[in-house]
Scaffold this motif. Structure first.
Motif, PDB file in Angstrom:
ATOM      1  N   GLY A  18       0.700  -1.147   0.107  1.00  0.00           N
ATOM      2  CA  GLY A  18       0.060   0.007  -0.249  1.00  0.00           C
ATOM      3  C   GLY A  18       0.778   1.265   0.119  1.00  0.00           C
ATOM      4  N   GLY A  19       2.108   1.427  -0.353  1.00  0.00           N
ATOM      5  CA  GLY A  19       2.783   2.464  -0.139  1.00  0.00           C
ATOM      6  C   GLY A  19       2.280   3.272  -1.291  1.00  0.00           C
ATOM      7  N   TYR A  20       1.794   3.063  -2.415  1.00  0.00           N
ATOM      8  CA  TYR A  20       1.182   3.815  -3.585  1.00  0.00           C
ATOM      9  C   TYR A  20       0.201   4.666  -2.819  1.00  0.00           C
ATOM     10  N   SER A  21      -0.379   4.469  -1.865  1.00  0.00           N
ATOM     11  CA  SER A  21      -1.229   5.278  -1.314  1.00  0.00           C
ATOM     12  C   SER A  21      -1.175   6.428  -0.504  1.00  0.00           C
ATOM     13  N   TYR A  22       0.135   6.619  -0.335  1.00  0.00           N
ATOM     14  CA  TYR A  22       0.787   7.669   0.388  1.00  0.00           C
ATOM     15  C   TYR A  22       1.574   8.645  -0.584  1.00  0.00           C
ATOM     16  N   SER A  23       1.687  10.048  -0.295  1.00  0.00           N
ATOM     17  CA  SER A  23       2.475  11.014  -1.088  1.00  0.00           C
ATOM     18  C   SER A  23       3.542  11.494  -0.149  1.00  0.00           C
ATOM     19  N   GLN A  24       3.606  11.256   0.961  1.00  0.00           N
ATOM     20  CA  GLN A  24       4.560  11.924   1.906  1.00  0.00           C
ATOM     21  C   GLN A  24       4.730  13.270   1.779  1.00  0.00           C
ATOM     22  N   GLY A  25       3.701  14.243   1.598  1.00  0.00           N
ATOM     23  CA  GLY A  25       3.545  15.480   1.503  1.00  0.00           C
ATOM     24  C   GLY A  25       3.785  15.919   0.416  1.00  0.00           C
ATOM     25  N   LEU A  26       4.102  15.169  -0.822  1.00  0.00           N
ATOM     26  CA  LEU A  26       4.387  15.808  -2.023  1.00  0.00           C
ATOM     27  C   LEU A  26       2.966  16.330  -2.850  1.00  0.00           C
ATOM     28  N   GLU A  27       2.044  15.673  -2.448  1.00  0.00           N
ATOM     29  CA  GLU A  27       0.544  16.199  -3.058  1.00  0.00           C
ATOM     30  C   GLU A  27       0.334  17.494  -2.436  1.00  0.00           C
ATOM     31  N   TRP A  28       0.697  17.591  -1.301  1.00  0.00           N
ATOM     32  CA  TRP A  28       0.187  19.018  -0.580  1.00  0.00           C
ATOM     33  C   TRP A  28       1.422  19.869  -1.260  1.00  0.00           C
ATOM     34  N   ALA A  29       2.667  19.832  -1.817  1.00  0.00           N
ATOM     35  CA  ALA A  29       3.596  20.629  -2.202  1.00  0.00           C
ATOM     36  C   ALA A  29       3.301  21.165  -3.565  1.00  0.00           C
ATOM     37  N   VAL A  30       2.459  20.073  -4.401  1.00  0.00           N
ATOM     38  CA  VAL A  30       1.923  20.242  -5.735  1.00  0.00           C
ATOM     39  C   VAL A  30       0.786  21.306  -5.445  1.00  0.00           C
ATOM     40  N   ASP A  31      -0.391  20.776  -4.835  1.00  0.00           N
ATOM     41  CA  ASP A  31      -1.352  21.633  -4.337  1.00  0.00           C
ATOM     42  C   ASP A  31      -1.101  23.095  -4.063  1.00  0.00           C
ATOM     43  N   SER A  32       0.009  23.372  -3.050  1.00  0.00           N
ATOM     44  CA  SER A  32       0.291  24.759  -2.922  1.00  0.00           C
ATOM     45  C   SER A  32       1.280  25.509  -3.939  1.00  0.00           C
ATOM     46  N   GLY A  33       1.623  24.701  -4.880  1.00  0.00           N
ATOM     47  CA  GLY A  33       2.434  25.331  -5.831  1.00  0.00           C
ATOM     48  C   GLY A  33       3.870  25.388  -5.631  1.00  0.00           C
ATOM     49  N   LEU A  34       4.361  24.894  -4.624  1.00  0.00           N
ATOM     50  CA  LEU A  34       5.697  24.643  -4.605  1.00  0.00           C
ATOM     51  C   LEU A  34       6.666  23.629  -5.478  1.00  0.00           C
ATOM     52  N   VAL A  35       5.700  22.468  -6.017  1.00  0.00           N
ATOM     53  CA  VAL A  35       5.902  21.863  -6.951  1.00  0.00           C
ATOM     54  C   VAL A  35       5.180  21.965  -7.996  1.00  0.00           C
ATOM     55  N   ASN A  36       5.542  22.667  -9.264  1.00  0.00           N
ATOM     56  CA  ASN A  36       4.685  22.964 -10.333  1.00  0.00           C
ATOM     57  C   ASN A  36       4.912  22.576 -11.707  1.00  0.00           C
ATOM     58  N   ASP A  37       6.331  21.864 -11.932  1.00  0.00           N
ATOM     59  CA  ASP A  37       6.603  21.471 -13.395  1.00  0.00           C
ATOM     60  C   ASP A  37       7.638  20.305 -12.815  1.00  0.00           C
ATOM     61  N   ALA A  38       8.236  19.964 -13.969  1.00  0.00           N
ATOM     62  CA  ALA A  38       9.273  18.686 -13.967  1.00  0.00           C
ATOM     63  C   ALA A  38      10.501  19.444 -13.075  1.00  0.00           C
ATOM     64  N   THR A  39      10.871  20.604 -13.460  1.00  0.00           N
ATOM     65  CA  THR A  39      12.002  21.329 -12.931  1.00  0.00           C
ATOM     66  C   THR A  39      11.985  21.227 -11.297  1.00  0.00           C
ATOM     67  N   SER A  40      10.992  21.810 -10.863  1.00  0.00           N
ATOM     68  CA  SER A  40      10.640  21.837  -9.427  1.00  0.00           C
ATOM     69  C   SER A  40      10.232  20.507  -8.809  1.00  0.00           C
ATOM     70  N   ALA A  41       9.799  19.664  -9.491  1.00  0.00           N
ATOM     71  CA  ALA A  41       9.762  18.364  -9.113  1.00  0.00           C
ATOM     72  C   ALA A  41      11.093  17.876  -8.854  1.00  0.00           C
ATOM     73  N   LEU A 163       3.411  12.497  -8.778  1.00  0.00           N
ATOM     74  CA  LEU A 163       3.557  13.495  -9.780  1.00  0.00           C
ATOM     75  C   LEU A 163       2.508  13.186 -10.915  1.00  0.00           C
ATOM     76  N   MET A 164       2.831  12.064 -11.375  1.00  0.00           N
ATOM     77  CA  MET A 164       1.842  11.752 -12.774  1.00  0.00           C
ATOM     78  C   MET A 164       0.331  11.861 -12.541  1.00  0.00           C
ATOM     79  N   LYS A 165      -0.064  11.682 -11.151  1.00  0.00           N
ATOM     80  CA  LYS A 165      -1.425  12.074 -10.882  1.00  0.00           C
ATOM     81  C   LYS A 165      -1.827  13.331 -10.439  1.00  0.00           C
ATOM     82  N   THR A 166      -0.851  14.015  -9.975  1.00  0.00           N
ATOM     83  CA  THR A 166      -1.143  15.500  -9.456  1.00  0.00           C
ATOM     84  C   THR A 166      -0.693  16.671 -10.192  1.00  0.00           C
TER      85      THR A 166
END
Length: 224
Positions: A18-41, A163-166
């Motif tokens: 079930g590790g695929y069920s968790y994002s370890q904070g990355l989903e929030w980083a995408v939602d907040s705009g901290l991660v917004n493209d391949a470079t920031s990812a 990242l592929m989902k968010t």
């Protein structure tokens, strides 16, 4: 038997923990705009590898695998307690418990797990992922170094799946990002192998804050 099969089995996202069920904070980083493209990812993932995982998570995991390989059960129990106590947020604690429990259920039903490992599991309280990963490596005769490589690869694949989902990030872009991150992955493995226990430790405040914010995120795909 080809040893690559065991290594692929351990590192596969099909491992039912079930590790695929968790994002370890990355989903929030995408939602907040901290991660917004391949470079920031790439920056986010590289920082996690080199400033966090390679300094604490990875050397601790490697030590788990070495202790299980050497049948040093007292050492493995101590490391498991250290790993449990290092989970900084409720989300990270729940991920650790759930994935550890799922891997325990899998191993208990497989003939490869030997009796000394079963005896250790019987007295281990609230097993997390790291000690169970080490026991899986022992059961499938995977060296500690290769078990660490499998764990790092599994982590990277899960993060790329987030990242592929968010973002969204397409499969070809994800493969280009993988190529760009392979040097960091290799460096993280090397640093984890060379770091002595007295120097283990990291202070991933940003990751902890991202995880806590994700626990309260209104709309999300990944578990909290």
């Amino acid at each position: 038997m080809n040893p690559a099969w065991a290594l692929l089995r351990l590192s596969s996202p099909q491992l039912p923990i079930g590790g695929y069920s968790y994002s370890q904070g990355l989903e929030w980083a995408v939602d907040s705009g901290l991660v917004n493209d391949a470079t920031s990812a790439q920056q986010w993932l590289s920082d996690q590898l080199l400033l966090n995982l390679s300094r604490f998570e990875a050397p601790l995991l490697l030590a788990h695998c070495a202790a299980a390989h050497d049948e040093d059960w007292a050492r493995l129990n101590q490391l498991a307690a250290q790993q449990r106590s290092s989970r900084e947020t409720r989300e990270l604690q729940q991920e650790n418990r759930q994935t550890g429990y799922s891997l325990e259920q899998l191993l208990q039903g497989l003939p490869e797990l030997d009796q000394p490992a079963r005896d250790f599991l019987a007295q281990l309280p609230a097993p997390g992922l790291a000690p169970l990963w080490a026991l899986a490596a022992r059961a499938w005769q995977i060296s500690p170094a290769d078990a660490l490589a499998a764990w790092l690869w599994n982590w990277l694949e899960n993060q790329l799946a987030v990242l592929m989902k968010t973002l969204p990030l397409g499969q070809q872009a994800a493969q280009r990002l993988t190529s760009a991150l392979l040097p960091s992955l290799q460096q993280a493995q090397r640093q984890a192998t060379e770091l002595i226990p007295e120097h283990w430790g990291s202070a991933p405040f940003g990751l902890a804050l991202a995880s806590m914010a994700h626990e309260r995120q209104y709309s999300r795909l990944f578990r909290s």
